[in-house]
Design a protein around this motif. Sequence first.
Motif, mmCIF file in Angstrom:
data_model
loop_
_atom_site.group_PDB
_atom_site.id
_atom_site.type_symbol
_atom_site.label_atom_id
_atom_site.label_comp_id
_atom_site.label_asym_id
_atom_site.label_seq_id
_atom_site.Cartn_x
_atom_site.Cartn_y
_atom_site.Cartn_z
ATOM 1 N N THR A 1 1.121 4.207 -2.689
ATOM 2 C CA THR A 1 1.208 5.662 -2.792
ATOM 3 C C THR A 1 2.071 6.748 -3.634
ATOM 4 N N LYS A 2 3.582 5.650 -2.934
ATOM 5 C CA LYS A 2 4.458 6.745 -3.880
ATOM 6 C C LYS A 2 4.274 6.566 -4.526
ATOM 7 N N ASP B 1 1.934 6.726 -6.879
ATOM 8 C CA ASP B 1 0.829 7.858 -7.127
ATOM 9 C C ASP B 1 1.317 8.763 -6.845
ATOM 10 N N GLU B 2 2.153 9.038 -6.044
ATOM 11 C CA GLU B 2 2.701 10.284 -6.155
ATOM 12 C C GLU B 2 3.841 10.667 -6.890
ATOM 13 N N ALA C 1 0.573 -1.440 0.288
ATOM 14 C CA ALA C 1 0.110 0.123 0.090
ATOM 15 C C ALA C 1 1.156 1.641 0.089
ATOM 16 N N ASP C 2 2.271 1.342 0.442
ATOM 17 C CA ASP C 2 2.791 2.687 0.755
ATOM 18 C C ASP C 2 3.710 2.344 -0.574
#
Length: 108
Positions: A27-28, A30-31, A23-24
């Motif tokens: 997220t990274k 996507d960022e 998940a992390d």
Amino acid sequence: MKMKAMLIAATMTFTAVPMLAQADAATKKDETAQYISDSATTAKVKAALLAEKGLKSTDISVETENGVVQLSGFVISSAQIDQAVDVTKHVNGVKDVKNDLRLKTATE
């Protein structure tokens, strides 16, 4: 029974850790993708402003965050402010424009 409960808790913990890491990482990713998209949008806006006749775009700063473009700096007329905002609104990838452009005074 207590040992069994501890084994189940430990197993659940070790199973959850990789899921949290995934998940992390997502997220990274996507960022990073958003940062690249915003950088591309900034470049397209700067190019569009440079191509505009009668607009001294070198005095205009462009920043993009999540598709929202912020224009800042100084221009010599209200018409140039309107022109810069209009040009920016029509660039692909621009979701909104924040206008912080100011009129240049004789001392600036």
